[in-house]
Design a protein around this motif. Structure first.
Motif, PDB file in Angstrom:
ATOM      1  N   ALA A   1      36.558 -48.650 -26.370  1.00  0.00           N
ATOM      2  CA  ALA A   1      37.240 -47.358 -26.308  1.00  0.00           C
ATOM      3  C   ALA A   1      37.470 -46.780 -27.704  1.00  0.00           C
ATOM      4  O   ALA A   1      37.576 -45.581 -27.862  1.00  0.00           O
ATOM      5  CB  ALA A   1      38.558 -47.486 -25.567  1.00  0.00           C
ATOM      6  N   LEU A   2      37.545 -47.637 -28.716  1.00  0.00           N
ATOM      7  CA  LEU A   2      37.666 -47.160 -30.076  1.00  0.00           C
ATOM      8  C   LEU A   2      36.271 -46.928 -30.645  1.00  0.00           C
ATOM      9  O   LEU A   2      35.303 -47.528 -30.204  1.00  0.00           O
ATOM     10  CB  LEU A   2      38.421 -48.175 -30.945  1.00  0.00           C
ATOM     11  CG  LEU A   2      39.849 -48.474 -30.504  1.00  0.00           C
ATOM     12  CD1 LEU A   2      40.437 -49.569 -31.377  1.00  0.00           C
ATOM     13  CD2 LEU A   2      40.700 -47.235 -30.588  1.00  0.00           C
ATOM     14  N   ARG A   3      36.175 -46.086 -31.637  1.00  0.00           N
ATOM     15  CA  ARG A   3      34.879 -45.817 -32.254  1.00  0.00           C
ATOM     16  C   ARG A   3      34.320 -47.096 -32.842  1.00  0.00           C
ATOM     17  O   ARG A   3      35.001 -47.815 -33.549  1.00  0.00           O
ATOM     18  CB  ARG A   3      35.029 -44.773 -33.344  1.00  0.00           C
ATOM     19  CG  ARG A   3      35.389 -43.441 -32.800  1.00  0.00           C
ATOM     20  CD  ARG A   3      35.262 -42.391 -33.879  1.00  0.00           C
ATOM     21  NE  ARG A   3      35.565 -41.113 -33.319  1.00  0.00           N
ATOM     22  CZ  ARG A   3      34.731 -40.381 -32.602  1.00  0.00           C
ATOM     23  NH1 ARG A   3      33.522 -40.809 -32.362  1.00  0.00           N
ATOM     24  NH2 ARG A   3      35.084 -39.225 -32.111  1.00  0.00           N
ATOM     25  N   PRO A   4      33.058 -47.369 -32.581  1.00  0.00           N
ATOM     26  CA  PRO A   4      32.467 -48.583 -33.152  1.00  0.00           C
ATOM     27  C   PRO A   4      32.270 -48.416 -34.657  1.00  0.00           C
ATOM     28  O   PRO A   4      31.797 -47.395 -35.131  1.00  0.00           O
ATOM     29  CB  PRO A   4      31.133 -48.694 -32.410  1.00  0.00           C
ATOM     30  CG  PRO A   4      30.820 -47.316 -31.949  1.00  0.00           C
ATOM     31  CD  PRO A   4      32.127 -46.636 -31.737  1.00  0.00           C
ATOM     32  N   LEU A   5      32.653 -49.424 -35.393  1.00  0.00           N
ATOM     33  CA  LEU A   5      32.482 -49.439 -36.838  1.00  0.00           C
ATOM     34  C   LEU A   5      31.704 -50.688 -37.208  1.00  0.00           C
ATOM     35  O   LEU A   5      31.772 -51.697 -36.516  1.00  0.00           O
ATOM     36  CB  LEU A   5      33.846 -49.478 -37.548  1.00  0.00           C
ATOM     37  CG  LEU A   5      34.781 -48.302 -37.367  1.00  0.00           C
ATOM     38  CD1 LEU A   5      36.132 -48.627 -37.987  1.00  0.00           C
ATOM     39  CD2 LEU A   5      34.205 -47.067 -38.008  1.00  0.00           C
ATOM     40  N   GLY A   6      30.988 -50.613 -38.303  1.00  0.00           N
ATOM     41  CA  GLY A   6      30.369 -51.820 -38.822  1.00  0.00           C
ATOM     42  C   GLY A   6      31.449 -52.757 -39.329  1.00  0.00           C
ATOM     43  O   GLY A   6      32.581 -52.356 -39.602  1.00  0.00           O
ATOM     44  N   ARG A   7      31.114 -54.019 -39.465  1.00  0.00           N
ATOM     45  CA  ARG A   7      32.110 -55.008 -39.880  1.00  0.00           C
ATOM     46  C   ARG A   7      32.747 -54.670 -41.231  1.00  0.00           C
ATOM     47  O   ARG A   7      33.973 -54.705 -41.340  1.00  0.00           O
ATOM     48  CB  ARG A   7      31.478 -56.393 -39.889  1.00  0.00           C
ATOM     49  CG  ARG A   7      32.461 -57.495 -40.186  1.00  0.00           C
ATOM     50  CD  ARG A   7      31.827 -58.866 -39.946  1.00  0.00           C
ATOM     51  NE  ARG A   7      32.678 -59.934 -40.356  1.00  0.00           N
ATOM     52  CZ  ARG A   7      33.667 -60.451 -39.642  1.00  0.00           C
ATOM     53  NH1 ARG A   7      33.922 -59.951 -38.452  1.00  0.00           N
ATOM     54  NH2 ARG A   7      34.393 -61.438 -40.085  1.00  0.00           N
ATOM     55  N   PRO A   8      31.972 -54.332 -42.284  1.00  0.00           N
ATOM     56  CA  PRO A   8      32.622 -54.000 -43.561  1.00  0.00           C
ATOM     57  C   PRO A   8      33.523 -52.765 -43.467  1.00  0.00           C
ATOM     58  O   PRO A   8      34.614 -52.741 -44.047  1.00  0.00           O
ATOM     59  CB  PRO A   8      31.452 -53.737 -44.513  1.00  0.00           C
ATOM     60  CG  PRO A   8      30.298 -54.448 -43.912  1.00  0.00           C
ATOM     61  CD  PRO A   8      30.516 -54.387 -42.434  1.00  0.00           C
ATOM     62  N   ALA A   9      33.098 -51.765 -42.713  1.00  0.00           N
ATOM     63  CA  ALA A   9      33.916 -50.556 -42.551  1.00  0.00           C
ATOM     64  C   ALA A   9      35.192 -50.867 -41.777  1.00  0.00           C
ATOM     65  O   ALA A   9      36.269 -50.352 -42.104  1.00  0.00           O
ATOM     66  CB  ALA A   9      33.121 -49.463 -41.851  1.00  0.00           C
TER      67      ALA A   9
END
Length: 136
Positions: free
Chosen positions: A19-27
């Protein structure tokens, strides 16, 4: 809806964790570090306002709206700091902090003097958190 080639153009339903925006791991790690730092700063600032630290009492005397405004501002800062630490509520905590920091900048520039730079940095951080945590 299925296309002529047999492929569906419908997106799969979101799972709860998506449900939250997917982010890359470092971000995601960087965003959490910023959120934790901003939450800590607002927790300290809000707590000092609520506890009646002498500097805060003097500052709000100079503003001229009364000490109720110190309690209101301190409460907003503490509640927003807690909201920043909850993934699904961080957007709302940041959104509440944006007008609070705009007011702080205006107050520093036109009323009490002092350096508005810390409030401007916190404003930019709140805007960044709100943008990164905005609902889909």
């Amino acid at each position: 809806m299925t296309t002529l080639a047999g492929y569906s153009d419908a997106r799969p339903p979101l799972r709860t964790k998506d449900a939250l925006r997917p982010l890359g791991r470092p971000a995601a790690i960087a965003l959490w570090c910023v959120q934790a730092a901003v939450a800590a700063l607002f927790l300290v600032a809000g707590t000092s306002k609520l506890a009646g630290a002498a500097a805060m009492v003097q500052t709000f005397d100079a503003i001229g709206l009364g000490q109720w405004f110190r309690y209101l501002t301190g409460g907003i800062e503490v509640v927003s700091a807690v909201l920043l630490l909850a993934p699904r509520l961080a957007f709302f905590g940041a959104i509440v902090l944006i007008p609070t920091m705009i007011g702080a900048i205006i107050t520093h520039v036109f009323v009490v003097g002092g350096n508005p730079f810390p409030a401007a940095v916190l404003l930019l951080a709140a805007v960044g958190i709100a943008w990164a945590r905005r609902p889909q």
